[in-house]
Design an enzyme around this catalytic site. Structure first.
Site, PDB file in Angstrom:
ATOM      1  N   TYR A  61      15.514  29.392   8.495  1.00 43.23           N
ATOM      2  CA  TYR A  61      14.333  29.920   9.202  1.00 43.23           C
ATOM      3  C   TYR A  61      14.448  29.700  10.711  1.00 43.23           C
ATOM      4  CZ  TYR A  61      11.725  29.935   4.750  1.00 43.23           C
ATOM      5  OH  TYR A  61      11.292  30.145   3.483  1.00 43.23           O
ATOM      6  N   LYS A  73       0.837  -1.208   0.000  1.00 44.29           N
ATOM      7  CA  LYS A  73       0.000   0.000   0.000  1.00 44.29           C
ATOM      8  C   LYS A  73       0.869   1.254   0.000  1.00 44.29           C
ATOM      9  CE  LYS A  73      -0.851  -1.036   4.847  1.00 44.29           C
ATOM     10  NZ  LYS A  73      -0.874  -0.018   5.845  1.00 44.29           N
TER      11      LYS A  73
HETATM   12  C1  PLP Z   1      -3.215  -4.439   8.180  1.00 48.63           C
HETATM   13  C2  PLP Z   1      -1.749  -4.383   7.956  1.00 48.63           C
HETATM   14  N1  PLP Z   1      -1.078  -5.525   7.817  1.00 48.63           N
HETATM   15  C3  PLP Z   1       0.260  -5.550   7.596  1.00 48.63           C
HETATM   16  C4  PLP Z   1       0.979  -4.379   7.510  1.00 48.63           C
HETATM   17  C5  PLP Z   1       2.471  -4.435   7.265  1.00 48.63           C
HETATM   18  O1  PLP Z   1       3.163  -4.031   8.375  1.00 48.63           O
HETATM   19  P1  PLP Z   1       4.779  -3.870   8.341  1.00 48.63           P
HETATM   20  O2  PLP Z   1       5.059  -2.806   7.351  1.00 48.63           O
HETATM   21  O3  PLP Z   1       5.104  -3.468   9.721  1.00 48.63           O
HETATM   22  O4  PLP Z   1       5.319  -5.185   7.949  1.00 48.63           O
HETATM   23  C6  PLP Z   1       0.317  -3.163   7.683  1.00 48.63           C
HETATM   24  C7  PLP Z   1       1.083  -1.902   7.634  1.00 48.63           C
HETATM   25  O5  PLP Z   1       0.708  -0.836   7.915  1.00 48.63           O
HETATM   26  C8  PLP Z   1      -1.080  -3.169   7.898  1.00 48.63           C
HETATM   27  O6  PLP Z   1      -1.769  -2.033   8.063  1.00 48.63           O
END
Ligand code: PLP
Length: 373
Positions: A261, A34
């Site tokens: 700044y 994501k």
């Molecule tokens: C629902 C969920 N699963 C897994 C992950 C992956 O976590 P990580 O990046 O700590 O491995 C995330 C990351 O935000 C998440 O929101």
């Protein structure tokens, strides 16, 4: 280029391989991509991950899923976040798996499935203590019974998310609650269920003989260890991303001059400063001013004064005389035998690696390399 992020896709593949070899072979690999693959660029990253054999790509929403679907028609995609009502039809249009969290989603998904004469695939998310998404664990059994009654919804997975993997007692409690729900599922439904919870931070305490048959990894696959004390910090994952810029100006300023700044740094001697052609409008966090370092020609120099949108100032007083504008500056990554880890810069900026990766802006071109060894 003024500033750029180098993304080493071969390192990503090696990391994936290392992680897979460190967990039991039965474990399927859900790759979390994501937020533009944590800033690494979704399309090249997802492509490399699929080619390297991940089992499922996980994204936050339908828009991210659609972007991946345009690239690969057969790639399994899980949408981790809740769908807004108007988005339900995308599940079948793009062949996505939804994360179901509430009874209200059942008739919505059922209606879309009926219209198309297809089934909607779901993973059921159970809130075992995260206090965010998912059906509260005490209500999960009833929801599973509801799903069972609906032919158009196919339960493919069961997941939860840990609130604080460093708190072992609380994480155990979450696991126990989750197991209760898993145990209540009829054997016929359990057969092909993907059961997952562990992410980069909880892998340290992965239960080897347990109901879990998948891991859900984001940060660690990008070569950033979430915790120094983690078992997985022993795993020699390699940083996938490095961030570089150039010196736009090198100049001398008299002692007592204040820098940038808010005048938060004052030169104690006649100094040579370098103006790096990047600021928080690129990737350098505001709060790392007066705390972090930058590498030039393999030497570390302090960032002084407040970071600004487009420029950051470094103290080059001790640098060689022939160090001039145009020189490469590394803010994350290696130069010769010096390295600035992304997690160190995040610490210096009082933030977390996840946020830092997500703050690399559109202005920064991602340059992909595929064969550094
Ligand atoms: C629902 C969920 N699963 C897994 C992950 C992956 O976590 P990580 O990046 O700590 O491995 C995330 C990351 O935000 C998440 O929101």
């Amino acid at each position: 280029m003024r500033s750029w992020a180098e993304i080493d896709l071969a390192a990503l593949e090696r990391n994936l391989d290392l992680i897979r070899r460190a967990v039991p072979p039965k474990m399927k690999y859900v790759s979390v991509v994501k937020a533009d693959a944590y800033g690494h660029g979704i399309l090249p990253t997802a492509t490399r991950l699929m080619q390297s054999g991940v089992d499922l790509l996980a994204v936050a929403n339908v828009k991210e899923a659609a972007e991946i679907r345009e690239m690969g028609s057969g790639w399994p995609i899980l949408v981790l976040g809740p769908l807004l009502e108007g988005e339900d039809s995308a599940l079948l249009e793009y062949d996505l798996t939804a994360t179901l969290s509430s009874p209200a989603e059942i008739p919505r998904f059922q209606e879309k499935a009926k219209c198309k004469g297809q089934k909607v695939k779901v993973h059921l998310k159970v809130d075992t203590g995260m206090g965010r998404l998912g059906i509260w664990w005490e209500d999960a059994q009833a929801l599973i019974q509801e799903i069972e009654k609906v032919d158009e919804i196919e339960l493919r997975g069961l997941l939860t998310h840990f609130a604080d993997p460093s708190d072992l007692d609380f994480t155990s409690l979450q696991r126990e609650r989750f197991k209760k729900i898993y145990d209540s599922i009829p054997a016929s439904l359990k057969a092909d269920l993907m059961v997952h919870a562990d992410n980069s931070s909880s892998l340290l305490h992965l239960e080897r003989d347990s109901i879990f048959n998948a891991i859900r990894i984001g940060l660690l696959q990008f070569g950033v260890s979430p915790k120094k004390e983690s078992l997985f910090s022993d795993l020699p994952v390699e940083p996938v991303l490095s961030f570089h810029s150039k010196l736009a100006v090198v100049k001398e300023l008299p002692a007592q001059t204040t820098i940038s700044y808010g005048r938060q740094h004052q030169l104690t001697r006649k100094s040579k400063i370098g103006i790096v052609s990047a600021g928080y409008g690129d990737a350098i966090p505001l709060h790392c001013g007066n705390r972090a370092q930058a590498l030039v020609r393999g030497q570390s120099y302090p960032i002084i004064g407040r970071v600004t949108m487009d420029q950051t100032v470094v103290d080059l007083t001790d640098a060689p005389d022939d160090l001039l504008s145009g020189e490469k500056v590394t803010l994350i990554g290696k130069q010769e035998d010096q390295e600035i880890l992304l997690s160190k810069l995040a610490d210096d900026a009082n933030t977390i690696p996840w946020e830092l990766l997500c703050s690399i802006t559109k202005r920064v071109p991602r340059v992909y390399t595929t064969n550094r060894e």
